[in-house]
Design a protein around this motif. Sequence first.
Motif, PDB file in Angstrom:
ATOM      1  N   ALA A  34       0.021   2.128  -8.632  1.00 55.29           N
ATOM      2  CA  ALA A  34       0.625   0.854  -8.248  1.00 55.29           C
ATOM      3  C   ALA A  34       1.231   0.159  -9.464  1.00 55.29           C
ATOM      4  CB  ALA A  34      -0.425  -0.034  -7.580  1.00 55.29           C
ATOM      5  N   HIS A  87       5.325  -5.862  -5.002  1.00 57.26           N
ATOM      6  CA  HIS A  87       4.437  -4.736  -4.685  1.00 57.26           C
ATOM      7  C   HIS A  87       3.036  -5.284  -4.395  1.00 57.26           C
ATOM      8  CE1 HIS A  87       3.140  -0.407  -5.133  1.00 57.26           C
ATOM      9  NE2 HIS A  87       1.978  -1.062  -5.108  1.00 57.26           N
ATOM     10  N   CYS A 125       3.521   3.616  -2.972  1.00 59.38           N
ATOM     11  CA  CYS A 125       3.969   3.677  -4.368  1.00 59.38           C
ATOM     12  C   CYS A 125       5.249   4.487  -4.513  1.00 59.38           C
ATOM     13  CB  CYS A 125       2.868   4.286  -5.242  1.00 59.38           C
ATOM     14  SG  CYS A 125       1.369   3.292  -5.327  1.00 59.38           S
ATOM     15  N   HIS A 134      -7.023  -0.166   2.876  1.00 57.26           N
ATOM     16  CA  HIS A 134      -5.671   0.286   3.213  1.00 57.26           C
ATOM     17  C   HIS A 134      -5.102  -0.515   4.392  1.00 57.26           C
ATOM     18  CE1 HIS A 134      -2.361   3.091   2.849  1.00 57.26           C
ATOM     19  NE2 HIS A 134      -2.410   3.376   4.137  1.00 57.26           N
ATOM     20  N   ALA A 165       0.820  -1.222   0.000  1.00 56.32           N
ATOM     21  CA  ALA A 165       0.000   0.000   0.000  1.00 56.32           C
ATOM     22  C   ALA A 165       0.850   1.268   0.000  1.00 56.32           C
ATOM     23  CB  ALA A 165      -0.964   0.009   1.188  1.00 56.32           C
ATOM     24  N   HIS A 211      -0.915  -4.311  -3.212  1.00 50.94           N
ATOM     25  CA  HIS A 211      -1.817  -3.152  -3.179  1.00 50.94           C
ATOM     26  C   HIS A 211      -3.252  -3.615  -3.396  1.00 50.94           C
ATOM     27  CE1 HIS A 211      -0.830   1.319  -3.452  1.00 50.94           C
ATOM     28  NE2 HIS A 211      -2.133   1.283  -3.229  1.00 50.94           N
ATOM     29  N   ASP A 225      -8.010   0.914  -2.336  1.00 50.16           N
ATOM     30  CA  ASP A 225      -7.295   1.676  -1.305  1.00 50.16           C
ATOM     31  C   ASP A 225      -7.624   3.163  -1.464  1.00 50.16           C
ATOM     32  OD1 ASP A 225      -5.409   2.986   0.331  1.00 50.16           O
ATOM     33  OD2 ASP A 225      -3.934   1.389   0.037  1.00 50.16           O
ATOM     34  N   PHE A 255      -4.782   3.206  -5.606  1.00 51.44           N
ATOM     35  CA  PHE A 255      -4.170   2.286  -6.564  1.00 51.44           C
ATOM     36  C   PHE A 255      -3.739   3.023  -7.825  1.00 51.44           C
ATOM     37  CE2 PHE A 255      -4.281  -0.877  -9.966  1.00 51.44           C
ATOM     38  CZ  PHE A 255      -3.620  -1.948  -9.403  1.00 51.44           C
TER      39      PHE A 255
END
Length: 519
Positions: free
Chosen positions: A221, A199, A182, A269, A180, A201, A205, A210
């Motif tokens: 993301a 990664h 970037c 999140h 969560a 995600h 979120d 995202f």
Amino acid sequence: MSHDAAQIRRPETVHGSLFRTLCSVCLALSFSLFYSCARKPALTGLSVTENATRFEIEVNGRRRGGAMHVPPLYDGTRPYSLVFVLHGASGTGASMRKTASFDAMAEDLEFIMVYPDGKNRRWESPDDTAFFDSMISEFQKKYSIDSARIYAAGHSAGAIKAYQLAACLPGKFAAIAPVAGCVFSDAPRDDLEPVSVLHIHSRNDEDVPFDGVGEWNMLSAQDSVEFWKRVNGVSDGPVIFYDAHGIEGTVWKGERCDTASLFYPAAGHQWPRLASDMIADFFYNHPPRPSRIRMRSESLPVAFGFGSAVELECELENAESVEKVSYFSNGSLVGSVESKPWAFQWTPAVRGVHRLSAKAYLNDGSAASSTLNPFVLITAPASGGAAAGGNASMIPAAGAVSTKAEEEQYEARYAVDGDFFTRWSSGWTDDQSLTVDLGSVHTVSGATLVWETAYAKRYAIEVSADGESWSLAFEKNGGEGGIESVEFSPVPARYLRIRGMARSSEWGYSLWELFVHGE
């Protein structure tokens, strides 16, 4: 649930648009220093206290520290991996240690876990890079650490810091796993060293969207993954490594390092379900080991009766190099095999929750441990016992209700649906309960509770034959969450009620699943 998530879960306290604006400003401020790579002078001094669960280190004349975990079997005779896990904004290392639950896997995988505290609970100090540089150096002095196996995972602000550390401390980390968080569009792009990246995600979120945030110069993301695919020089097309419950796991192989993504449909999140297991698997196998072993969990029942046997199986890469496979329950050896098909008949001697794992011993003297390990529940056998097939004494639920659900997607029925990706979550007060209807009167003798992060410090299990007159069957003070399996004197009941009396967090009570034992 994370503190980051909690900060936006009460929009009624501030007008919605103003609240979101304030959150944006706070997050933007907290991110403003993340890609400053300036280093300070050399640092010294590491103090480990409280039975190796806390540490402190001197950083530019100031003491900083956090939580940690050294597996009990560590003796310094062989190098361990060093794994940093970074909390989100307003969190602590201790809270992250509870949320991520890596410690249970650390023994099997030979990880020394470090959960540092951000300065003032944030990751915006100009000393942060030096802090991590010093921790790496000092932990290597105190413990036997494999310098090729140093890792960093983090949530939200901690995820963004993990990306920054990969850029600012080239060559230090074998892999990172941002959850969560970037990459910023103005992050340095030249002369970056390859680092394996996983990664993670959620597409819904709202805190760190995202699709990125243009006003924060934050990439999406997907673009964050593309950024590191270019750095890592992807050579092969995508390979799907996970596809279930709407979760998409994809990896791109590079010459030296891999780039992977794990995208959830609706985890918000939070630190999502399976994240820690996936991260541990990714870290353990990057860089690659001579062999890779995985237990065949799909052939295992979730529960079976005490006294019956079950076959433990595994899959192996480079099986020709394997001399022996050993199987473990809760870290204790249950048996070994020295030839194909590497299967072992196990008859458990203890009831309760058993976390299963395996280890392959190779002809070069090394060993490889299994990851993504399953657990099984051993209960009293149903009528007829093992001779009748050894079925577990699990009573299916006919329905469930609760005093209050946090939201519609967390209703009581999700605690008894047999799906470990759905859950019940209560209202945010101590006096909450979940009642399970077993359909008719049964002899009830125990329960297994699979807690989410929001678990009960104190709770009671009550039973009733008619739903009106209740009796206490079990009470616990000092709960630690995770998976709790309890037994009590058999009693006839149609209803079983979990009554929460003291929460472990500001949130309510939350269960992934509840199993009732009996006849």
